[in-house]
Design an enzyme around this catalytic site. Structure first.
Site, short mmCIF file in Angstrom:
data_model
loop_
_atom_site.label_atom_id
_atom_site.label_comp_id
_atom_site.label_asym_id
_atom_site.label_seq_id
_atom_site.Cartn_x
_atom_site.Cartn_y
_atom_site.Cartn_z
N TRP B 325 63.20 92.44 8.20
CA TRP B 325 64.24 92.26 7.19
C TRP B 325 64.65 93.59 6.58
O TRP B 325 65.79 93.83 6.25
CB TRP B 325 63.72 91.30 6.10
CG TRP B 325 64.65 91.10 4.94
CD1 TRP B 325 65.60 90.14 4.82
CD2 TRP B 325 64.70 91.87 3.74
NE1 TRP B 325 66.25 90.26 3.62
CE2 TRP B 325 65.72 91.31 2.93
CE3 TRP B 325 64.00 92.98 3.26
CZ2 TRP B 325 66.04 91.82 1.67
CZ3 TRP B 325 64.33 93.49 2.01
CH2 TRP B 325 65.34 92.91 1.23
N HIS B 326 63.65 94.48 6.47
CA HIS B 326 63.91 95.76 5.83
C HIS B 326 64.79 96.68 6.66
O HIS B 326 65.45 97.55 6.12
CB HIS B 326 62.60 96.49 5.50
CG HIS B 326 61.92 95.98 4.28
ND1 HIS B 326 61.13 94.85 4.29
CD2 HIS B 326 61.95 96.40 3.01
CE1 HIS B 326 60.69 94.63 3.08
NE2 HIS B 326 61.17 95.54 2.27
N GLY B 327 64.76 96.52 7.95
CA GLY B 327 65.61 97.42 8.72
C GLY B 327 65.53 97.19 10.20
O GLY B 327 64.58 96.62 10.72
N PHE B 483 69.20 98.30 3.00
CA PHE B 483 68.76 97.01 3.50
C PHE B 483 69.81 95.95 3.15
O PHE B 483 69.67 94.82 3.51
CB PHE B 483 67.40 96.64 2.90
CG PHE B 483 66.39 97.75 3.07
CD1 PHE B 483 65.66 98.20 1.99
CD2 PHE B 483 66.20 98.36 4.29
CE1 PHE B 483 64.74 99.24 2.13
CE2 PHE B 483 65.28 99.41 4.44
CZ PHE B 483 64.56 99.83 3.35
#
Lengths: 312, 483
Positions: B325-327, B483
């Site tokens: 999700w972060h990247g 993000f």
């Protein structure tokens, strides 16, 4: 909501007072020397001012300046009465010397190595036109000056002759400092300290670009040479060619045509070799000016030139 | 528009005054202004991507009503699937498209086939990871009957795009935020003052801690191959404080700003570096995200109720998806995997709730020796994982860590890239740790001093410290904007 606004307003005033106290206690402000004008719109500082300059956001560098009777940052007076040979060092903020204590300038360093007396004629934001104006101003005493060293940077060559003649920049600076706004600015140290952080820089640049002489856009690859030749012709610089020595750093963004012409026709000291041979950085990391090492390199190059020319 | 910009300092008071003075007649007026302000706030970055928020809003508004009105489960499921597909597709395309193309090309290259690269130059819309999750939580809660859908489109759109938390959270649950949006808010002086205090504290964390360390972190991670191990360890620790200061600072500003408009957002950080184990860390770090994954992914997958192996599978899925999700980079996946591996022993030995509901130094002024040891160990493990989070590639992360160990040297020969004194930053970090320890019981009241004069001195001193560390030569956008 009224209570919130009342308390917020009181808090803002309270904070500004606290800031003013902290800034004065920790000496986080600059003393700003006032300007003056010589004949022909030559910008100098008002004589006999002293103060402190801070560089870096948290006083990484603190220096003392002292403006002599001639209007320049120097501990010696420019009186042309000395028995020793005199050389003149002309330039902008690099030579002006606010980034070091006044008794440790490039001129003083050259003096320690040699028998010369060094007169430093330099004001921040001066360009080639100003350098030549000061040479003309000194014409009566030029016979007493052995060499004229001029430090050139690319931005010095971006102003055409016609714009410089107006003297608009210089008179604007004098007008600004005589205004009541400026008086408020210089007495409230918080403003000066805020200014130093660069937080207002982009807005200041926008305002200044509307008011002052603009440098030319460098679409023409010969603009440095064109301006240089024009200014030399106007100020009859060829008359002083033998005394003139240009200090340049060829690693900076000079146009090639200009550098070729300069090397061919004038005495030049190229600082780039000695800067790249230095084991450490020659510039301050938080500022684009020469640090202790950089200034020592410049003094050494001037001394070597003088020594070599004496032998010749 | 960044929170720490002059534009925001002008924008916020204008909206605040107009909101309470002219739009205070009803919740309809209040929400209309908040919606316009939120869209304006987002458009300041790029007005074209406003269309994505609007699409997500319209889709989930309709889906919510349709789910509620459907009598049969299969139709409810279809509507929910539509909402999930649209939101995840938006997120997937804008965030992960190039990652999948590049990974596919790398995979074939690894077995000797060169594919011609075709990467779309897709701009990542700011905040997309946050608002898509926020709208998904709405449709999922409606589907589960936890929440009735709203027919008030303005209120719903305001819930989706509420500017304080639009671009970097906290990710708000509809069941918590929507009822507040649907009600008229009354001006509360104390709430506003608390909001302003949180904004001040958040700005301090962002400017004096995060931004001031950023330039060194960037320099150390860029040039790590020529620096000794001691400096690399220093760099990793600095990044740990940078990301915490940046993200928790942003959350504090978001929560504080929301309070100015009479809205209460959830806490997102509760002093995570004082955690004694990884389980506690994840109850204190980015709480809105970890609880979102717990409620909408972990529990539906069975949580820990379907046997040991399913539980282990679910733990890995949650942490890896959280990393992803972060990247769009393998480094984030590895970061998630590391946390899964650190969490797993606690889970298997049933130690993951040992420190639940308590905090370091709960009953004593100073922490015990055991707590100090646990906290430092946990911080070390988390910091090792942060190296993957910060680095450009998995290979460089591993290289960084190997050099930090093999080339370790206590003589820290490092010079700040702009020539500033290192001791200033060390003092700021020490002060920050001590102050956070002092306020560890209540993250929503960072400045609790009874004497008004002393309180104002503290406020002014915080502002003054920020002023001392203001730089104009770094990118000061929030880390989590990417993000």
């Amino acid at each position: 909501m009224r209570k919130l606004f009342k308390n917020s307003s009181l808090f803002i005033i309270f904070t500004l007072c606290v800031f003013e106290i902290y800034i004065r206690i920790f000496n986080l402000y600059d003393d700003i020397p006032k300007y003056d004008l010589l004949t022909n719109n030559i910008l100098i500082y008002k004589p006999q001012q002293e103060g402190i300059k801070n560089f870096g956001n948290r006083k990484e560098l603190v220096t003392k300046y002292s403006i002599n009777k001639s209007g320049f940052n120097s501990i010696i007076e420019y009186e042309f009465i000395y028995n020793n040979s005199i050389i003149a060092l002309i330039g902008d903020s690099h030579i002006e010397g606010f980034h070091q204590n006044v008794n440790n300038s490039i001129g003083r360093r050259v003096e320690k190595k040699s028998n010369y007396i060094v007169y430093e004629y330099a004001i921040s934001d001066w360009n080639l036109d100003n350098y030549y104006k000061i040479i003309n101003y000194l014409s009566d005493n030029l016979n007493k000056i052995e060499n004229l060293f001029i430090y050139l940077s690319p931005s010095d060559l971006e102003y055409p002759l016609n714009n410089n003649l107006s003297g608009k920049t210089e008179t604007n600076k004098i007008k600004k400092q005589n205004s009541s706004l400026y008086n408020i600015y210089s007495s409230i140290k918080t403003i000066s300290a805020f200014n130093q952080t660069g937080i207002f820089q982009k807005y200041k640049n926008k305002i200044q670009s509307l008011q002052e002489v603009k440098p030319q856009e460098l679409t023409n690859t010969n603009i440095h040479l064109k301006n240089f030749i024009e200014l030399n012709k106007y100020y009859k610089i060829n008359n002083y060619k033998k005394k003139l020595v240009y200090l340049v750093n060829s690693d900076l963004k000079f146009q090639k045509s200009f550098l070729e012409y300069l090397y061919k026709n004038f005495n030049v000291i190229d600082l780039s070799k000695s800067f790249s041979n230095a084991n450490e950085d020659v510039y301050f990391k938080f500022d684009k000016h020469w640090n202790e090492i950089g200034r020592e390199q410049v003094a050494e190059e001037i001394f070597r030139y003088l020594k070599k020319s004496k032998l010749n | 528009m960044l929170f720490n910009s002059i534009e925001y300092l002008i924008f916020l008071p204008i909206i605040f005054i107009v909101y309470w003075k002219y739009f205070n007649k009803s919740e309809k007026y209040q929400n209309s202004l908040l919606l316009i302000a939120s869209y304006f706030f987002y458009s300041w970055w790029d007005y074209r991507f406003l269309s994505l928020i609007i699409i997500s809003t319209i889709v989930d508004y309709i889906v919510g009503i349709k789910i509620h009105n459907s009598s049969q489960i299969k139709y409810k499921k279809r509507w929910l699937t539509l909402s999930i597909l649209i939101n995840i597709s938006l997120l997937g395309f804008f965030k992960y498209c190039n990652f999948f193309i590049d990974s596919w090309i790398d995979l074939w290259a690894a077995i000797g086939y060169e594919l011609s690269p075709y990467t779309l130059k897709v701009i990542l819309p700011v905040g997309i990871s946050f608002y898509t999750f926020q709208t998904l939580s709405y449709t999922i809660d409606v589907y589960k009957d936890k929440l009735k859908p709203t027919k008030n489109f303005i209120a719903f759109a305001t819930y989706v795009s509420f500017f304080p938390q639009l671009v970097a959270g906290p990710i708000e649950r509809a069941s918590r935020l929507l009822p507040q949006i649907l009600k008229s808010r009354n001006f509360n002086y104390q709430q506003c003052v608390e909001g302003l205090r949180l904004i001040l504290w958040g700005m301090f964390k962002k400017i004096a801690v995060a931004d001031s360390l950023a330039i060194m972190v960037d320099d150390i991670f860029l040039n790590y191959q020529s620096l000794n191990g001691g400096v690399l360890v220093f760099g990793a620790i600095l990044f740990a404080f940078q990301i915490y200061g940046d993200f928790s600072g942003y959350s504090d500003i978001a929560i504080g700003t929301a309070k100015l408009f009479g809205v209460e957002l959830t806490s997102n950080f509760k002093f995570p570096y004082f955690s004694r184990d990884i389980a506690e860390f994840w109850r204190r770090w980015h709480i809105s995200l970890s609880s979102w994954f717990r409620d909408y992914l972990y529990i539906p997958l069975g949580g820990s109720r379907k046997g040991k192996w399913i539980s282990i599978r679910n733990i890995f899925i949650i942490f890896i998806v959280s990393g992803f999700w972060h990247g769009a980079n393998w480094t984030f996946i590895i970061w998630g995997l590391i946390h899964a591996l650190l969490y797993l022993p606690l889970f298997l030995f049933k130690k993951n709730r040992d420190n639940y509901g308590s905090i370091i130094g709960e009953k004593t002024f100073l922490p015990t020796i055991k707590e100090t040891f646990q906290t430092l160990t946990n911080f070390l493990l988390v910091t090792i994982a942060w190296v993957f989070f910060r680095s450009d590639s998995v290979a460089s992360s591993i290289d960084y860590l190997i050099r930090a160990i093999t080339n370790f040297n206590l003589s820290m020969q490092y010079m700040h890239p702009s020539g500033y004194r290192l001791i200033d930053y060390i003092i700021i970090i020490i002060f920050f740790i001590l102050y956070e320890y002092k306020i560890r019981f209540d993250e929503r009241s960072p400045i609790k001093i009874k004497n008004k004069f002393l309180r104002w001195i503290v406020y002014s001193s915080l502002l003054f410290t920020m002023f001392l560390f203001v730089f104009d030569n770094i990118d000061n956008s929030f880390i989590y904007f990417q993000f």
